[in-house]
Design a protein around this motif. Sequence first.
Motif, mmCIF file in Angstrom:
data_model
loop_
_atom_site.group_PDB
_atom_site.id
_atom_site.type_symbol
_atom_site.label_atom_id
_atom_site.label_comp_id
_atom_site.label_asym_id
_atom_site.label_seq_id
_atom_site.Cartn_x
_atom_site.Cartn_y
_atom_site.Cartn_z
ATOM 1 N N ALA A 110 149.369 143.869 57.464
ATOM 2 C CA ALA A 110 147.949 143.612 57.193
ATOM 3 C C ALA A 110 147.538 142.284 57.821
ATOM 4 C CB ALA A 110 147.692 143.615 55.688
ATOM 5 N N SER A 111 147.139 142.335 59.094
ATOM 6 C CA SER A 111 146.740 141.114 59.790
ATOM 7 C C SER A 111 145.510 140.486 59.125
ATOM 8 C CB SER A 111 146.442 141.423 61.260
ATOM 9 O OG SER A 111 145.505 142.476 61.345
ATOM 10 N N GLU A 112 144.669 141.318 58.531
ATOM 11 C CA GLU A 112 143.493 140.854 57.785
ATOM 12 C C GLU A 112 143.147 141.922 56.765
ATOM 13 O OE1 GLU A 112 140.151 140.446 60.527
ATOM 14 O OE2 GLU A 112 140.985 142.034 61.768
ATOM 15 N N ALA A 113 142.306 141.557 55.793
ATOM 16 C CA ALA A 113 141.968 142.523 54.743
ATOM 17 C C ALA A 113 140.494 142.403 54.371
ATOM 18 C CB ALA A 113 142.833 142.287 53.512
ATOM 19 N N VAL A 114 139.908 143.546 54.000
ATOM 20 C CA VAL A 114 138.539 143.566 53.464
ATOM 21 C C VAL A 114 138.572 144.288 52.114
ATOM 22 C CG1 VAL A 114 137.482 143.623 55.766
ATOM 23 C CG2 VAL A 114 137.836 145.757 54.532
ATOM 24 N N LYS B 97 133.526 141.091 54.110
ATOM 25 C CA LYS B 97 133.972 140.516 55.386
ATOM 26 C C LYS B 97 135.503 140.374 55.354
ATOM 27 C CE LYS B 97 129.751 137.939 56.097
ATOM 28 N NZ LYS B 97 129.079 136.639 55.942
ATOM 29 N N PRO B 98 136.150 140.341 56.539
ATOM 30 C CA PRO B 98 137.624 140.232 56.547
ATOM 31 C C PRO B 98 138.140 138.825 56.251
ATOM 32 C CG PRO B 98 136.764 140.782 58.747
ATOM 33 C CD PRO B 98 135.585 140.508 57.880
ATOM 34 N N ILE B 99 139.334 138.785 55.672
ATOM 35 C CA ILE B 99 140.069 137.527 55.465
ATOM 36 C C ILE B 99 141.452 137.708 56.100
ATOM 37 C CG2 ILE B 99 141.099 135.970 53.756
ATOM 38 C CD1 ILE B 99 138.870 136.697 51.869
ATOM 39 N N LYS C 295 133.771 152.735 61.713
ATOM 40 C CA LYS C 295 132.651 152.200 62.508
ATOM 41 C C LYS C 295 132.519 150.686 62.293
ATOM 42 C CE LYS C 295 127.916 153.141 63.690
ATOM 43 N NZ LYS C 295 126.626 153.191 63.064
ATOM 44 N N THR C 296 132.664 150.264 61.032
ATOM 45 C CA THR C 296 132.495 148.832 60.729
ATOM 46 C C THR C 296 133.681 148.023 61.250
ATOM 47 O OG1 THR C 296 131.472 149.588 58.676
ATOM 48 C CG2 THR C 296 131.885 147.229 58.870
ATOM 49 N N TYR C 297 134.894 148.588 61.091
ATOM 50 C CA TYR C 297 136.105 147.865 61.481
ATOM 51 C C TYR C 297 136.983 148.767 62.349
ATOM 52 C CZ TYR C 297 134.672 144.463 57.999
ATOM 53 O OH TYR C 297 133.961 143.533 57.301
#
Length: 281
Positions: free
Chosen positions: A127-131, A154-156, A211-213
């Motif tokens: 998980a390089s980033e998470a929303v 938004k991603p963290i 679509k968003t990510y």
Amino acid sequence: QGSSFVRSANFPVDEQGRVHHVGVKPGEVANRIITVGESNRAWKIAENLDGNKEDLIVVTSTRGFTTITGKFNSVPISIISIGMGTSMMDFFVREVRAVVEGPMYIVRFGSCGSLRGDASVGALALASEAVGCIRNFDYFHSDASTEEPYLLSKPIPGDSEFPNLLKELASSEEKLFSGLNVTADSFYSSQGRQTGHFRDDNETLIAKVHKTYPNVLSFEMETFQLYHLAACSKEKSIRAYAVHMIFADRVNDIFLSDDLKHVVEPRVGKLVLQALSKVSL
Ligand code: R1P
């Protein structure tokens, strides 16, 4: 005769200093922690710790947490099973932070669903980033709602040291994928599963996520809360990362067999221990 000890309602601990839900007290949790969903998984990983079972500190709480603390290659490590969902992650991170001194590194070793057809069951999703993905209660309040049924945050980003170590240590047997994790507040509705019995309006949710990510990889239920709390920890005292075994291939509709689970889980559990024991603190 009641005890004269007065428990604070703000952050309750007992006479021994044990936090109210996880049940641990100072000295019982290491700065390096692997958190998992199931206590069985925690015990499988703990088999790799130095010495005998009797050498471990084990705390089980009536609220579903199991904490096992020992050493791996002489490095102190705790393995903590927390059950499921962002609330349990919140209890765990806040209460354990309260009893551990100094910087902490928390790695979630969980399972997930994959939203990429090439990343199927048995592979690992980093998980390089998470929303966060939450059900929007107000949307369901009225039929005339103009709101969206599901909201994406938004991603963290996760920390970068652990995944680099994991990649270095992993054998060619591991199929590693890296991408964005979506942490949902339900296994069902907010992960786009069609279950009947309830109005969920989630038929287009997975398409909305893509679509968003476009770099989305995984769906599960805890990682965003971990990354969010690490990002909000004062003086950035907590660094965090999550690696997931892909149990559900949501693209090809395949669920991991128990046989494959019993092979992958202990193998990757040991790899996670090795990588976590090498992070800088
Ligand atoms: C759902 O089956 C559970 O599995 C996943 C989800 O995040 C959720 O907790 O992770 P764990 O295997 O770590 O529990």
